[in-house]
Design a protein around this motif. Structure first.
Motif, short mmCIF file in Angstrom:
data_model
loop_
_atom_site.label_atom_id
_atom_site.label_comp_id
_atom_site.label_asym_id
_atom_site.label_seq_id
_atom_site.Cartn_x
_atom_site.Cartn_y
_atom_site.Cartn_z
N UNK A 34 5.48 -1.99 -1.67
CA UNK A 34 4.39 -2.49 -2.52
C UNK A 34 3.10 -2.70 -1.74
N UNK A 35 3.01 -2.09 -0.57
CA UNK A 35 1.85 -2.29 0.30
C UNK A 35 0.65 -1.49 -0.21
N UNK A 36 -0.42 -2.18 -0.58
CA UNK A 36 -1.60 -1.51 -1.13
C UNK A 36 -2.31 -0.63 -0.11
N UNK A 37 -2.10 -0.89 1.17
CA UNK A 37 -2.80 -0.11 2.19
C UNK A 37 -2.27 1.32 2.29
N UNK A 38 -1.11 1.57 1.72
CA UNK A 38 -0.63 2.94 1.64
C UNK A 38 -1.59 3.79 0.82
N UNK A 39 -2.14 3.19 -0.22
CA UNK A 39 -3.12 3.89 -1.05
C UNK A 39 -4.48 3.91 -0.38
N UNK A 40 -4.86 2.76 0.17
CA UNK A 40 -6.19 2.63 0.77
C UNK A 40 -6.40 3.64 1.89
N UNK A 86 7.08 -4.15 -10.06
CA UNK A 86 6.64 -3.42 -8.87
C UNK A 86 5.14 -3.16 -8.93
N UNK A 87 4.65 -2.75 -10.10
CA UNK A 87 3.23 -2.46 -10.26
C UNK A 87 2.40 -3.73 -10.14
N UNK A 88 2.91 -4.83 -10.70
CA UNK A 88 2.14 -6.09 -10.64
C UNK A 88 2.02 -6.58 -9.19
N UNK A 89 3.12 -6.46 -8.41
CA UNK A 89 3.04 -6.89 -7.02
C UNK A 89 2.07 -6.02 -6.24
N UNK A 90 2.06 -4.74 -6.52
CA UNK A 90 1.11 -3.83 -5.87
C UNK A 90 -0.32 -4.23 -6.23
N UNK A 91 -0.56 -4.60 -7.49
CA UNK A 91 -1.89 -5.03 -7.92
C UNK A 91 -2.30 -6.33 -7.23
N UNK A 92 -1.37 -7.25 -7.08
CA UNK A 92 -1.69 -8.51 -6.40
C UNK A 92 -2.04 -8.26 -4.94
#
Length: 510
Positions: A220-226, A272-278
């Motif tokens: 759920x790590x957002x930095x994978x997208x960043x 899963x999506x909500x945790x990624x958004x947080x």
């Protein structure tokens, strides 16, 4: 020979003794306070030192406050699994967010895939239980830069064995875990790859700049997208399921029944999506852990407002963290002064014993601070102020002992002969003549200890003792330079202030 109470030397010695007594009182009284563990402390929540753990800790804390629990303490960023489990066992905390895969591999030491019921059967002898599945799975993943993975035709973890020149940059905890690099090497025959240990928050910058090629991450790590990273397929299904869950003391539901009911409302509430958004709201959009949690609990999706650096520096936590940092330094240096001064005197008058004392103090200085804290947590069975103060005290001893010994050694033989001619007893000679003459050198040692302790005290945040290190730990987790500076600048300012005060004190005549 007797000395008159109005004698200048007597007055100087009296002031010196009063100063030492004050240091002893300052050192001992607060330590007794922080060492106590009163039962009526309410619910104490812990969390690990990465973005998602900070957010989950805040969600739990705020949910309990919403439910009317007026005594809730959140100890964020406590470090790895071992520290958190030790904190649970010693009743320093009551619960913290964990993952089922981590519980089975790291706490229960098994490779078996266990159900939650089986996990709880094995946790019960430890006085622990797991429950309240939060609704998402956050398994470990390995990731590479998208263009590099495409160029080398790497899509699966098993492909890595064909490219021994790749450089993994992995978090220290992942390197040491059986469900991390140790197990991966065996499962995928990756012996030819040699990982570099990096803080998780810094690894993304390193892979983006091409210094490393592979990074460990969470699902759920957002930095994978960043950072436009490709997640490698776990084609041999090595990583276990990591469902987010609460790990708590077995007696928690009976001790805090209303709080337990409030926590049950979090079951399956975070997708899963909500945790990624947080995670994204904090790591990319600049929100805070507190705001992200509040937005989730209130379902308020307004865009966060970034604070100016000035407001961040002098935020609501400034005075609380400053007080904690000052207490850590004052207590540890006070104790080191009260014990280091007699040890320095012993080193001078008993040279053989003194060599052993100085060697021991030097050896302590070579022990890495995090290793020292881990050992002290295990020894005391506590987290927080007690192990932090003990570590700082041990590190502060060397300059005080060395300078006391050096100050006494620099006194000329003629001065000692004059004291002997006056028929002064050894103790009188020490108090009335030798210590006042060596005052400047001794104060120099205390000054060095105090200034160094201000910097070293920042590591206390990793064991829940607070201080400006809290901001530094959060800044590392988020790779947020402003937050790092908001912790580093006050700590550096405190060190400069102490240096200024000691210089003034050194010029003052006793």
């Amino acid at each position: 020979m007797t000395t008159h109470p109005d004698n200048p030397a007597t007055r100087r010695a009296s002031k010196l003794l009063r100063l030492m007594a004050c240091c002893l009182l300052v050192a001992s009284c607060p330590l007794n306070t922080v060492a106590s563990n009163p039962s009526d402390t309410g619910v104490v929540i812990g969390s690990k030192r990465f973005t998602e753990a900070y957010i989950l800790g805040e969600i739990i804390s705020q949910r309990l406050k919403q439910a009317g629990q007026d005594k809730v303490t959140l100890k964020s960023g406590l470090g790895n699994t071992g520290i958190l489990v030790a904190a649970l066992s010693s009743r320093e905390i009551d619960l913290y967010p964990e993952y089922t895969g981590t519980i089975t591999r790291e706490i229960l030491k098994t490779d078996q895939a266990l159900s939650l019921t089986d996990i709880n059967k094995r946790l019960l002898p430890l006085g622990l239980q797991a429950g309240v599945l939060l609704g998402f799975d956050n398994a470990y993943v390995l990731a590479m830069r998208r263009e590099q993975a495409a160029k080398l035709k790497i899509s699966k973890i098993s492909d890595l064995s064909k490219h021994p020149a790749l450089i993994p940059g992995l978090s220290h905890e992942f390197i040491g875990r059986e469900d991390g690099w140790k197990g991966l090497v065996s499962a995928y025959q990756l012996d030819q790859l040699h990982p570099r240990g990096l803080d998780h928050g810094l690894a993304y910058e390193a892979i983006a700049s091409g210094q490393i090629d592979i990074v460990d991450a969470y699902g759920t790590d957002s930095k994978l997208i960043r950072y436009d990273l490709t997640v490698l397929e776990d084609d041999r299904h090595f990583f276990p399921v990591y469902e987010a869950v609460l790990l708590y003391r077995a007696d928690f539901p009976t001790r805090f029944p209303s709080s337990w009911q409030a926590l049950l409302s979090l079951r399956n509430s975070i997708s899963q999506q909500k945790m990624l958004e947080l995670n994204t709201s904090v790591e990319i959009k600049g929100s805070t852990f507190e705001k992200a949690a509040a937005q989730f609990l209130s379902r308020d999706q307004q865009n966060p407002v970034n604070k100016s650096f000035f407001k961040l520096l002098f935020g609501d936590d400034f005075w609380r963290l400053g007080l904690q940092h000052c207490l850590l330094v004052l207590i540890s240096v006070g104790l080191a002064t009260c014990i280091g001064l007699p040890l320095g005197i012993l080193c001078f008058y008993q040279p053989k014993t003194g060599r052993w004392v100085l060697s021991a103090c030097n050896i302590v200085q070579t022990i890495p601070s995090l290793a020292m804290l881990a050992f002290l947590i295990s020894a005391f069975g506590l987290i927080g102020m007690v192990p932090a103060i003990t570590a700082l005290f041990l590190y502060a001893l060397l300059p005080i002992v060395q300078n006391t010994h050096a100050g006494l050694r620099e006194i000329s033989p003629g001065m000692r002969e004059a004291a002997t001619a006056l028929a002064l007893k050894p103790l009188d000679r020490l108090i009335l003549i030798e210590l006042p003459i060596a005052k400047a050198v001794i104060l120099g040692g205390i000054q060095i200890a105090a200034v160094l302790s201000v910097g070293t005290a920042t590591i206390a945040a990793f064991v829940g003792a607070g201080g400006f290190g809290d901001r530094i730990a959060q800044g590392l987790a988020l790779n947020n330079n402003e937050l790092l500076l908001a912790g580093a600048i006050p700590a550096a300012s405190l060190a400069l202030l102490l240096q200024f005060l000691f210089e003034k004190l050194n010029k003052k005549r006793f």
